[in-house]
Write an enzyme that holds these catalytic residues in place. Structure first.
Site, PDB file in Angstrom:
ATOM      1  CB  SER A   1       7.828 -11.834 -12.521  1.00  0.00           C
ATOM      2  OG  SER A   1       7.941 -11.248 -11.237  1.00  0.00           O
TER       3      SER A   1
ATOM      4  CG  HIS B   1       8.539  -2.118  -4.605  1.00  0.00           C
ATOM      5  ND1 HIS B   1       8.576  -3.184  -5.478  1.00  0.00           N
ATOM      6  CD2 HIS B   1       7.297  -2.140  -4.039  1.00  0.00           C
ATOM      7  CE1 HIS B   1       7.401  -3.814  -5.442  1.00  0.00           C
ATOM      8  NE2 HIS B   1       6.607  -3.190  -4.587  1.00  0.00           N
TER       9      HIS B   1
ATOM     10  CB  VAL C   1      14.890   0.179  -5.747  1.00  0.00           C
ATOM     11  CG1 VAL C   1      13.643  -0.357  -5.059  1.00  0.00           C
ATOM     12  CG2 VAL C   1      15.863  -0.970  -6.036  1.00  0.00           C
TER      13      VAL C   1
ATOM     14  NE  ARG D   1      19.876  -4.893  -5.629  1.00  0.00           N
ATOM     15  CZ  ARG D   1      18.653  -4.721  -5.110  1.00  0.00           C
ATOM     16  NH1 ARG D   1      18.393  -5.105  -3.872  1.00  0.00           N
ATOM     17  NH2 ARG D   1      17.702  -4.182  -5.819  1.00  0.00           N
TER      18      ARG D   1
ATOM     19  CB  CYS E   1      15.521   6.501  10.901  1.00  0.00           C
ATOM     20  SG  CYS E   1      15.771   5.939  12.594  1.00  0.00           S
TER      21      CYS E   1
ATOM     22  CE1 TYR F   1      18.347  -3.243  -1.112  1.00  0.00           C
ATOM     23  CE2 TYR F   1      18.897  -4.546   0.821  1.00  0.00           C
ATOM     24  CZ  TYR F   1      17.999  -4.196  -0.175  1.00  0.00           C
ATOM     25  OH  TYR F   1      16.767  -4.804  -0.241  1.00  0.00           O
TER      26      TYR F   1
HETATM   27  C1  BJW Z   1      12.029  -8.501 -19.531  1.00  0.00           C
HETATM   28  C2  BJW Z   1      13.278  -8.161 -20.015  1.00  0.00           C
HETATM   29  C3  BJW Z   1      13.293  -7.283 -21.078  1.00  0.00           C
HETATM   30  C4  BJW Z   1      13.615  -9.491 -18.408  1.00  0.00           C
HETATM   31  N1  BJW Z   1      12.159  -6.815 -21.566  1.00  0.00           N
HETATM   32  N2  BJW Z   1      10.913  -8.035 -20.041  1.00  0.00           N
HETATM   33  C5  BJW Z   1      -1.342 -10.579  -1.754  1.00  0.00           C
HETATM   34  C6  BJW Z   1      -1.193 -11.891  -2.170  1.00  0.00           C
HETATM   35  C7  BJW Z   1      -0.031 -12.599  -1.881  1.00  0.00           C
HETATM   36  C8  BJW Z   1       1.008 -12.015  -1.174  1.00  0.00           C
HETATM   37  C9  BJW Z   1       0.864 -10.708  -0.768  1.00  0.00           C
HETATM   38  C10 BJW Z   1      -0.292 -10.019  -1.055  1.00  0.00           C
HETATM   39  N3  BJW Z   1      -0.160  -8.766  -0.544  1.00  0.00           N
HETATM   40  C11 BJW Z   1       1.057  -8.639   0.029  1.00  0.00           C
HETATM   41  C12 BJW Z   1       1.688  -9.824  -0.075  1.00  0.00           C
HETATM   42  C13 BJW Z   1       3.056 -10.119   0.449  1.00  0.00           C
HETATM   43  C14 BJW Z   1       4.175  -9.645  -0.465  1.00  0.00           C
HETATM   44  C15 BJW Z   1       4.054 -10.370  -1.815  1.00  0.00           C
HETATM   45  O1  BJW Z   1       3.571  -9.862  -2.793  1.00  0.00           O
HETATM   46  N4  BJW Z   1       4.529 -11.604  -1.856  1.00  0.00           N
HETATM   47  C16 BJW Z   1       4.470 -12.409  -3.083  1.00  0.00           C
HETATM   48  C17 BJW Z   1       5.891 -12.572  -3.645  1.00  0.00           C
HETATM   49  C18 BJW Z   1       3.823 -13.718  -2.763  1.00  0.00           C
HETATM   50  N5  BJW Z   1       4.129  -8.208  -0.652  1.00  0.00           N
HETATM   51  C19 BJW Z   1       4.660  -7.369   0.236  1.00  0.00           C
HETATM   52  O2  BJW Z   1       5.161  -7.791   1.273  1.00  0.00           O
HETATM   53  C20 BJW Z   1       4.554  -5.911  -0.067  1.00  0.00           C
HETATM   54  N6  BJW Z   1       4.017  -5.222   1.053  1.00  0.00           N
HETATM   55  C21 BJW Z   1       2.700  -5.166   1.290  1.00  0.00           C
HETATM   56  O3  BJW Z   1       1.874  -5.624   0.544  1.00  0.00           O
HETATM   57  O4  BJW Z   1       2.380  -4.516   2.478  1.00  0.00           O
HETATM   58  C22 BJW Z   1       1.110  -4.749   3.046  1.00  0.00           C
HETATM   59  C23 BJW Z   1       1.263  -6.005   3.875  1.00  0.00           C
HETATM   60  C24 BJW Z   1       2.098  -5.988   4.951  1.00  0.00           C
HETATM   61  C25 BJW Z   1       2.253  -7.153   5.713  1.00  0.00           C
HETATM   62  C26 BJW Z   1       1.577  -8.314   5.335  1.00  0.00           C
HETATM   63  C27 BJW Z   1       0.762  -8.317   4.203  1.00  0.00           C
HETATM   64  C28 BJW Z   1       0.602  -7.140   3.467  1.00  0.00           C
HETATM   65  C29 BJW Z   1       5.957  -5.330  -0.258  1.00  0.00           C
HETATM   66  C30 BJW Z   1       6.624  -5.877  -1.459  1.00  0.00           C
HETATM   67  C31 BJW Z   1       8.047  -5.340  -1.517  1.00  0.00           C
HETATM   68  C32 BJW Z   1       8.834  -5.959  -2.671  1.00  0.00           C
HETATM   69  N7  BJW Z   1      10.198  -5.651  -2.502  1.00  0.00           N
HETATM   70  C33 BJW Z   1      11.129  -6.032  -3.546  1.00  0.00           C
HETATM   71  C34 BJW Z   1      12.534  -5.675  -3.075  1.00  0.00           C
HETATM   72  C35 BJW Z   1      12.724  -4.151  -3.113  1.00  0.00           C
HETATM   73  C36 BJW Z   1      14.029  -3.755  -2.531  1.00  0.00           C
HETATM   74  C37 BJW Z   1      15.213  -4.244  -3.319  1.00  0.00           C
HETATM   75  O5  BJW Z   1      15.317  -3.993  -4.523  1.00  0.00           O
HETATM   76  O6  BJW Z   1      16.040  -4.882  -2.707  1.00  0.00           O
HETATM   77  O7  BJW Z   1      10.797  -5.352  -4.767  1.00  0.00           O
HETATM   78  S1  BJW Z   1      11.038  -7.757  -4.009  1.00  0.00           S
HETATM   79  C38 BJW Z   1      11.361  -7.495  -5.710  1.00  0.00           C
HETATM   80  O8  BJW Z   1      10.199  -7.917  -6.469  1.00  0.00           O
HETATM   81  C39 BJW Z   1      11.466  -5.963  -5.895  1.00  0.00           C
HETATM   82  C40 BJW Z   1      10.681  -5.758  -7.157  1.00  0.00           C
HETATM   83  O9  BJW Z   1      10.259  -4.412  -7.250  1.00  0.00           O
HETATM   84  C41 BJW Z   1       9.571  -6.751  -7.023  1.00  0.00           C
HETATM   85  C42 BJW Z   1       8.917  -7.107  -8.335  1.00  0.00           C
HETATM   86  O10 BJW Z   1       9.819  -7.713  -9.201  1.00  0.00           O
HETATM   87  P1  BJW Z   1       9.735  -7.423 -10.757  1.00  0.00           P
HETATM   88  O11 BJW Z   1       9.996  -5.997 -11.008  1.00  0.00           O
HETATM   89  O12 BJW Z   1       8.489  -7.963 -11.302  1.00  0.00           O
HETATM   90  O13 BJW Z   1      11.038  -8.200 -11.294  1.00  0.00           O
HETATM   91  P2  BJW Z   1      11.197  -9.764 -11.631  1.00  0.00           P
HETATM   92  O14 BJW Z   1      12.628 -10.051 -11.637  1.00  0.00           O
HETATM   93  O15 BJW Z   1      10.338 -10.605 -10.767  1.00  0.00           O
HETATM   94  O16 BJW Z   1      10.602  -9.894 -13.107  1.00  0.00           O
HETATM   95  C43 BJW Z   1      11.228  -9.297 -14.214  1.00  0.00           C
HETATM   96  C44 BJW Z   1      10.450  -9.732 -15.461  1.00  0.00           C
HETATM   97  O17 BJW Z   1      11.014  -9.034 -16.571  1.00  0.00           O
HETATM   98  C45 BJW Z   1      10.557 -11.232 -15.769  1.00  0.00           C
HETATM   99  O18 BJW Z   1       9.262 -11.746 -16.023  1.00  0.00           O
HETATM  100  C46 BJW Z   1      11.408 -11.298 -17.047  1.00  0.00           C
HETATM  101  O19 BJW Z   1      11.015 -12.300 -17.961  1.00  0.00           O
HETATM  102  C47 BJW Z   1      11.161  -9.944 -17.650  1.00  0.00           C
HETATM  103  N8  BJW Z   1      12.244  -9.407 -18.458  1.00  0.00           N
HETATM  104  N9  BJW Z   1      14.247  -8.868 -19.271  1.00  0.00           N
HETATM  105  C48 BJW Z   1      10.980  -7.244 -21.021  1.00  0.00           C
HETATM  106  N10 BJW Z   1      14.498  -6.916 -21.653  1.00  0.00           N
HETATM  107 ZN    ZN Z   2      16.351   8.007  13.532  1.00  0.00          ZN
END
Ligand code: BJW
Ligand code: ZN
Length: 252
Positions: free
Chosen positions: A198, A124, A108, A74, A132, A71
């Site tokens: 995505s 996020h 983020v 980043r 904490c 982190y």
């Molecule tokens: C361009 C471009 C340009 C490039 N122009 N385009 C229901 C079903 C299945 C699973 C789950 C569900 N509910 C919950 C889950 C579990 C899980 C989940 O979703 N898993 C799946 C992956 C299967 N979700 C969670 O755990 C979430 N919590 C939750 O739901 O709590 C309730 C719960 C608790 C316990 C059990 C069950 C439920 C929390 C999710 C937290 C995600 N965290 C991250 C990291 C954040 C911290 C950090 O930065 O380090 O968040 S993961 C990462 O992915 C980050 C992003 O915000 C997130 C999404 O990614 P994003 O933004 O879509 O980026 P990319 O890279 O994937 O895509 C970029 C796109 O842009 C690409 O398509 C490119 O082509 C395109 N692109 N250049 C236009 N110029």
């Molecule tokens: Zn504390």
């Protein structure tokens, strides 16, 4: 002479002109042109780093120094990045008074805020904040912290002295309830547009479908097709930093 892109954007432009409430949900692709790495795809962070080693509470409990190292790297990276044309268009839209434009982001980085976006919903968390890890009541509230963590002197909670962690939402963690509540309200709109995501991470990935079920026109702007592409009313393939300014010009 109408360009191919203009022709493709027409249905969205018409809906945006008529809309009273517009909601835009962004992902990492919006910040790609600013130099912020995305997560998935050929250059994405998850190609080099495993989420289960770095972006879960269990990973932090196991090796907080490793997680902080990632982190800190980043944080340093985003410090040198600037908002791009996509952030600027969305910031301007969010400041409009004639229609309501709400922005939900999964990002983020601070680029939407630095561009001037109003009432941003950050699903996020923030890379520039710390909170904490120990679960103490006062330390739940994140504090500003853009610094790098030294491996032998990791950040501590000022309230309980326990380990502090980046104030982002890791896999398996619940999103902040008030952010989810605001996002749920914003999903009720006339036009719901997803940009640069995505569409695989939930609950964010489910919002377009909910918006559509509530009657919104849904559209997606992304470099490539996503699981949302067959579901939305219009899927536009192209870079956000070009497509959003083009839409902005056409809506005027
Ligand atoms: C361009 C471009 C340009 C490039 N122009 N385009 C229901 C079903 C299945 C699973 C789950 C569900 N509910 C919950 C889950 C579990 C899980 C989940 O979703 N898993 C799946 C992956 C299967 N979700 C969670 O755990 C979430 N919590 C939750 O739901 O709590 C309730 C719960 C608790 C316990 C059990 C069950 C439920 C929390 C999710 C937290 C995600 N965290 C991250 C990291 C954040 C911290 C950090 O930065 O380090 O968040 S993961 C990462 O992915 C980050 C992003 O915000 C997130 C999404 O990614 P994003 O933004 O879509 O980026 P990319 O890279 O994937 O895509 C970029 C796109 O842009 C690409 O398509 C490119 O082509 C395109 N692109 N250049 C236009 N110029
Ligand atoms: Zn504390």
């Amino acid at each position: 002479m109408i360009s191919g892109m203009e022709q493709q954007l027409r249905p969205l432009v018409a809906r945006l002109r008529a809309a009273r409430a517009v909601t835009v949900m962004t992902g990492a692709g919006v910040s790609a042109a600013s130099g912020v790495p995305t997560f998935r795809g050929p250059e994405g962070l998850w190609r080099t780093f495993r989420p289960e080693d770095l972006a879960t509470p269990a990973a932090f409990a196991r090796d907080p120094a490793l997680v902080w190292e990632w982190y800190s790297w980043r944080r340093a990276k985003i410090a040198s990045c600037r908002p791009n044309a996509a952030h600027e268009v969305l910031a301007r839209w969010s400041q409009e008074t004639t229609r309501q434009v709400r922005v939900i982001t999964q990002n983020v980085d601070d680029l939407h805020l630095r561009a001037g976006t109003r009432d941003l919903i950050r699903l996020h968390g923030s890379l520039s904040e710390t909170r904490c890890f120990n679960g103490c009541a006062a330390g739940v509230r994140p504090w500003r912290d853009e610094g790098a963590a030294a491996p032998d002197c990791l950040p501590r909670c000022p309230h309980c002295g326990g380990l502090a962690r980046p104030a982002v939402v890791w896999f398996g963690e619940s999103l902040d309830a008030s952010d989810v509540e605001r996002a749920t309200q914003a999903v009720s709109c006339d036009v719901f547009l997803t940009v640069g995501t995505s569409a695989v991470v939930y609950p964010a990935a489910g919002f377009a479908r909910i918006a559509q079920a509530r009657g919104a026109f849904t559209a997606e702007i992304n470099l490539e097709s996503t699981p949302a592409s067959p579901l939305v009313d219009l899927s536009i393939l192209g870079p956000a930093e070009d497509v959003l300014p083009a839409i902005d010009q056409l809506v005027l």
